[in-house]
Scaffold this motif. Structure first.
Motif, mmCIF file in Angstrom:
data_model
loop_
_atom_site.group_PDB
_atom_site.id
_atom_site.type_symbol
_atom_site.label_atom_id
_atom_site.label_comp_id
_atom_site.label_asym_id
_atom_site.label_seq_id
_atom_site.Cartn_x
_atom_site.Cartn_y
_atom_site.Cartn_z
ATOM 1 N N ILE A 1 -9.747 8.685 1.260
ATOM 2 C CA ILE A 1 -8.447 8.334 1.834
ATOM 3 C C ILE A 1 -8.461 8.602 3.340
ATOM 4 O O ILE A 1 -8.757 9.729 3.773
ATOM 5 C CB ILE A 1 -7.315 9.147 1.174
ATOM 6 N N ALA B 1 -3.119 5.150 -0.361
ATOM 7 C CA ALA B 1 -4.083 4.384 0.432
ATOM 8 C C ALA B 1 -4.339 5.075 1.772
ATOM 9 O O ALA B 1 -5.406 4.897 2.358
ATOM 10 C CB ALA B 1 -3.582 2.965 0.662
ATOM 11 N N ARG C 1 -10.893 0.219 5.719
ATOM 12 C CA ARG C 1 -11.080 0.556 4.305
ATOM 13 C C ARG C 1 -11.310 -0.703 3.473
ATOM 14 O O ARG C 1 -12.149 -0.747 2.572
ATOM 15 C CB ARG C 1 -9.833 1.302 3.806
ATOM 16 N N ARG D 1 -6.855 3.684 -8.953
ATOM 17 C CA ARG D 1 -6.675 3.605 -7.500
ATOM 18 C C ARG D 1 -7.950 4.014 -6.754
ATOM 19 O O ARG D 1 -8.262 3.458 -5.711
ATOM 20 C CB ARG D 1 -5.512 4.501 -7.084
ATOM 21 N N GLN E 1 -14.515 -1.953 1.235
ATOM 22 C CA GLN E 1 -14.387 -2.450 -0.144
ATOM 23 C C GLN E 1 -15.167 -3.731 -0.330
ATOM 24 O O GLN E 1 -15.929 -3.897 -1.291
ATOM 25 C CB GLN E 1 -12.912 -2.699 -0.478
ATOM 26 N N PRO F 1 0.832 -1.207 0.000
ATOM 27 C CA PRO F 1 0.000 0.000 0.000
ATOM 28 C C PRO F 1 0.870 1.262 0.000
ATOM 29 O O PRO F 1 1.945 1.296 0.595
ATOM 30 C CB PRO F 1 -0.793 -0.105 1.302
ATOM 31 N N ALA G 1 -9.895 1.398 -4.381
ATOM 32 C CA ALA G 1 -10.045 1.742 -2.974
ATOM 33 C C ALA G 1 -11.506 1.732 -2.537
ATOM 34 O O ALA G 1 -11.818 1.371 -1.406
ATOM 35 C CB ALA G 1 -9.438 3.126 -2.706
#
Length: 942
Positions: free
Chosen positions: A765, A736, A811, A873, A815, A692, A877
């Protein structure tokens, strides 16, 4: 020339043709005069057919062509009219109407109507006229005069000017009223002033009323002011008698005053009620005049006798009032009443206006004489009193002098003490604010080095690798020295201010000392791309000086110059010999400079020119204060010149004494080596690594390097040294997770957090805020701006790693939640608003171009203003899908919906969702849903 008795033709009614010369008027009634009225006082009989509205016509012509061509017509009436010359309307007064309600009457005593008569032919003057009011019953019609226009204008202007001048007498009377009203306000026991005010006020009222009866343009107001004037004629005598009684008696004779007003008020009421007869009936007028004469003979004679008695008693100045009263009434009978018809109206008006002011003027002179006499009497009494009280006065003065001296001394003492207390309170308040700023900054200065001591020490205990141990030991040593330097500066400053510091004088080569300390900072200057140079006009100078204190002065000035210089700048150090056994050390930089309004405070203890969270350089605000105290201790002075954004120059001038001994050589101190790795180097080292990506925003280079080193085994770490650079890097790389300091240059941590959380590219983020501000308010502010975690310095590196891993796990869980069974397609309302808006925008772009088989990641990114890497990304994410998988999921979902609704054949629907080959579509569909497209229709019917 008067036209009132000219052969005017009249006809009742109204027809605009009657104003034209061609209309015959032979059948119209010929009038004896236009100043007709009704009743017993009429001047001329009214027309037989008069009902209130009609036309008057008169033919006029010049007797000779040599006469003027410009004529003026003056109409005097209490009505409304329109004037026509040869059928053309040239003037109107008021508003014509067929009743009292519809007409508006106007007087125009000083207006000349211009008539242009250039030949000797007959010309028609026609007047359209209405009068239903009859303000004066004996005057319903009008008076008319014709004259050369210029002569008439001059005469009317002169008349108006004359009447306006009469107002000066009213102003004079009002001035006297105001003066004596003020005198009565100050001396209420002297009631003669109040009686005088009533008397003169009645005079002013009568003067103004008579003025208005002549010049007013409103007939109703003319009637009103006529009544006011008649009221004045009667009541003026009553107030005159009141004034005489007040002058002749020390106390007003109540019965006589009641008799005066008991008679005057009813007579005044009857006069105003029957004003028309009083004004025009000669018999009633004579009876009224007889009443006035009897009133004067009875009351004024009695009042005059009382004045004579007072004159005999010694008030000789009262003869002025007696003379004034006699003059007033003689002039009133001879001129004002004009019983012998000796005077014209202007002469009567002039005598009336100014003659009525004779008594007030003489009364004012009388009062002035009285005041003068009183002053003389008081002056005499004062002299006698002064002689009698001379001894007592001297004693009282001495007593007052002693009391005053004592009082003055006490007041001065109180003022001094008050000023001292205020000054001390202000200083305490300023010191309290400065200390608060100082301790906040000092906390930051201490906590950052402590973080670089405690965490490397923990790492050494956990990982004794020799290579890492050497680097971490360097961190510990350098930051320990930094803390020691801060502590020593605080102790030195405290000792200097308390006077506990003594000089330790030894032989010193000042030139060699400066060379060594300039060389000491070469490494720091080179690390920042700053050119550091030393200039001197002497090669050696050995003096007796305290080397330790001089060293602290030099180090502070050079380190500040480098700290506040921009990259690729220049710092110059000069040494120069001066006259009178003095030398100057001058340090110049090309840095950020100091604002002019802050220059007077930079040597104050704890002061910082920039104390905000976004200041570009660290510091506790004690360096320059220490320098100032040390320079003063050495008997010198320090000066500064600075321009904002251009640089600063510090000058230290010190006295010196040549040493008889040789100076001891000074060793070069060890200087730290500054190393830094760029983000490009890190990216090269981590290329191909799937770890990450973490963005670290920290302005302290050593702390930046330490955190990057400790995290590099588990993460790819990108770094930025100020808030704006961190924001730009976050948008470019979409890391990340982000770790940010709070107090940084350009933008602080609060601003970084708020901006990243508000932007759809970086809103997902997680952000960790790392700062020395660990108080509750700062923590709450950080969380309110969107930070996900808040760690205070000095922090435990293990805690930082645990927080990072926990946020990344959270996170990852989000997802998996959104990607499970394509939940992001059906339950976007569960997402934060920024993320939902982002996914909706991508979905809209794809669905609007769904039949295009050429949709690619680059194309979608361009539509959204993102690069390929940013888009990839961001989606990974959020929902753990690549852009290609995201597009394919949208296609499959739309195809399933179309098949379910029988929108076409499988082949047609494959084209609708961007597949040019139905076989490929069927394969992708079966792989996505687990059953072929043909099963969708069967599934619906079953």
């Amino acid at each position: 020339m008067s036209l009132t008795t000219s052969p005017w033709k009249f006809r009742s009614g109204d027809d605009t043709r009657w104003g034209t010369p061609n209309f015959p008027d032979s059948s119209w009634q010929t009038l004896a005069g236009t100043n007709f009225g009704a009743g017993k006082y009429t001047r001329s009989p009214a027309p037989k057919t008069w009902t209130g509205f009609g036309w008057f016509r008169l033919w006029v012509k010049k007797e000779s062509p040599n006469l003027t061509n410009s004529w003026g017509l003056n109409l005097n009436h209490d009505a409304a009219s329109e004037t026509y010359l040869d059928g053309k309307k040239i003037m109107s007064f008021g508003r014509l109407g067929n009743s009292k309600q519809t007409m508006q009457a106007v007087r125009a005593p000083n207006v000349a109507i211009p008539l242009a008569i250039t030949d000797t032919l007959p010309h028609l003057i026609a007047i359209r006229f209405s009068n239903y009011n009859a303000f004066y019953p004996n005057f319903i019609g009008f008076d008319a005069q014709i004259q050369d226009l210029h002569q008439m204008n001059s005469r009317l202007a002169a008349d108006q000017h004359f009447m306006d001048l009469l107002l000066m007498s009213v102003a004079a009377a009002c001035t006297l009223v105001l003066v004596h009203l003020l005198l009565f306000a100050f001396y209420p026991k002297q009631r003669i002033h109040l009686c005088y005010v009533f008397y003169v006020f009645m005079i002013a009222l009568g003067l103004y009323a008579r003025y208005e009866t002549i010049v007013t343009t409103d007939p109703a107001m003319q009637v009103f002011f006529t009544k006011v004037f008649l009221c004045f004629v009667t009541m003026n005598l009553a107030f005159g008698a009141l004034l005489l009684y007040s002058a002749g008696y020390s106390t007003l004779p109540r019965r006589k005053i009641i008799a005066v007003f008991g008679i005057s008020i009813p007579v005044t009421f009857l006069t105003v009620w029957n004003w028309y007869d009083v004004w025009y009936d000669e018999i009633i007028t004579n009876l009224h005049n007889l009443y006035l004469l009897l009133f004067i003979l009875v009351f004024y004679t009695d009042a005059f006798l009382s004045v004579l008695r007072e004159i005999r008693k010694g008030k000789k100045s009262l003869w002025l009032i007696a003379a004034g009263v006699i003059f007033h009434f003689v002039s009133g009978i001879l001129i004002g009443a004009n019983v012998f018809n000796w005077f014209t109206l202007p002469e009567v008006m002039l005598a009336f206006a100014w003659g009525n002011l004779v008594v007030p003027a003489l009364f004012t002179i009388y009062l002035a004489l009285e005041v003068a006499g009183t002053n003389r009497f008081l002056a005499k009494q004062l002299i006698e009193t002064r002689d009698l009280a001379a001894v007592n006065l001297a004693q009282e003065q001495e007593k007052q002098r002693l009391i005053l001296a004592h009082t003055t001394e006490l007041e001065e003492t109180v003022l001094k003490r008050t000023a001292q207390v205020r000054e001390q309170a202000q200083r305490l308040q300023e010191m309290d604010a400065a200390k608060s700023r100082f301790f906040v900054n000092l906390t930051h200065e201490f906590k950052t080095p402590l973080s670089l001591i405690m965490n490397p020490a923990r790492e050494l205990l956990r990982n004794p690798d020799p290579k890492i141990a050497e680097q971490y030991a360097g961190y510990i040593l350098q930051n320990s020295n930094r803390l020691l330097q801060l502590i020593n500066q605080l102790l030195d400053l405290g000792r200097l201010e308390s006077g506990q510091t003594a000089l330790d004088v030894n032989p010193v080569d000042i030139i060699a000392m400066l060379r060594i300390h300039v060389a000491q900072f070469d490494s720091l200057a080179n690390n920042r791309n700053i050119q550091l140079d030393f200039y001197t006009d002497s090669e050696s100078l050995i003096i007796d000086e305290d080397a330790d204190k001089l060293e602290k002065i030099i180090q502070n000035l050079i380190s500040n110059a480098i700290k506040f210089s921009q990259k690729d700048g220049q710092v110059k150090v000069f040494f120069e010999m001066l006259a009178e056994a003095q030398y100057e050390i001058r340090v110049e930089d090309q840095g950020i400079g100091i604002p002019e309004n802050k220059l007077p405070f930079i040597f104050d203890r704890f002061y910082q020119a920039d104390s905000s969270d976004t200041r570009t350089r660290e510091g506790a605000g004690i360096g320059l204060a220490l320098v100032k105290e040390l320079v003063t201790l050495l008997g010198g002075e320090i000066m500064v010149d600075s321009s904002e954004a251009k640089g600063s120059t510090f000058k230290v001038r010190l006295p010196y004494k040549l040493s008889a001994e040789n100076a001891k050589p000074m060793p070069y101190p060890e200087t730290p080596v500054y190393q830094s790795n760029s983000n490009e180097q890190i990216a090269d080292e981590q290329q191909g690594n799937s770890l990450p990506v973490i963005l670290l925003i920290e302005d302290n280079q050593q702390l930046n390097a330490f955190i990057r080193t400790t995290l590099s085994e588990k993460f790819v770490v990108l770094t930025a040294e100020d808030g704006q650079a961190g924001i730009d890097l976050a948008f470019a790389e979409i890391p990340a997770l982000i770790i940010t300091d709070l107090m940084m240059p350009v933008k602080n941590g609060y601003e970084v957090c708020a901006e990243l959380k508000a932007d759809e590219r970086s809103s997902h983020i997680p952000i960790i805020m790392l700062t020395a501000k660990a108080d509750q308010d700062s923590r709450i502010h950080g969380l309110e701006t969107g930070s996900d975690a808040y760690l205070g310095k000095p922090f435990d590196n293990r805690e930082l790693e645990a927080v990072i891993e926990n946020l990344l796990r959270q996170r990852k869980a989000l997802q998996e939640k959104y990607s499970r069974n394509y939940r992001w397609l059906t339950h976007t309302e569960e997402m934060p608003s920024v993320e939902k808006a982002f996914l909706d925008k991508i979905r809209t772009v794809i669905e609007q171009n769904l039949d295009d088989e050429q949709i690619s990641t680059d194309w979608v990114g361009r539509q959204l203003g993102l690069s390929r890497a940013q888009l990839h990304r961001k989606l990974k994410a959020l929902i753990n899908q690549s852009p290609g998988e995201f597009v394919r999921s949208i296609r499959m979902q739309k195809a399933h919906e179309l098949l379910k609704n029988k929108a076409g054949t499988i082949a047609e629907i494959s084209y609708m969702v961007g597949y040019s080959n139905p076989a490929n579509f069927s394969t992708s569909f079966s792989k996505h849903f687990g059953y072929p497209p043909s099963a969708v229709s069967f599934e619906k019917h079953s």
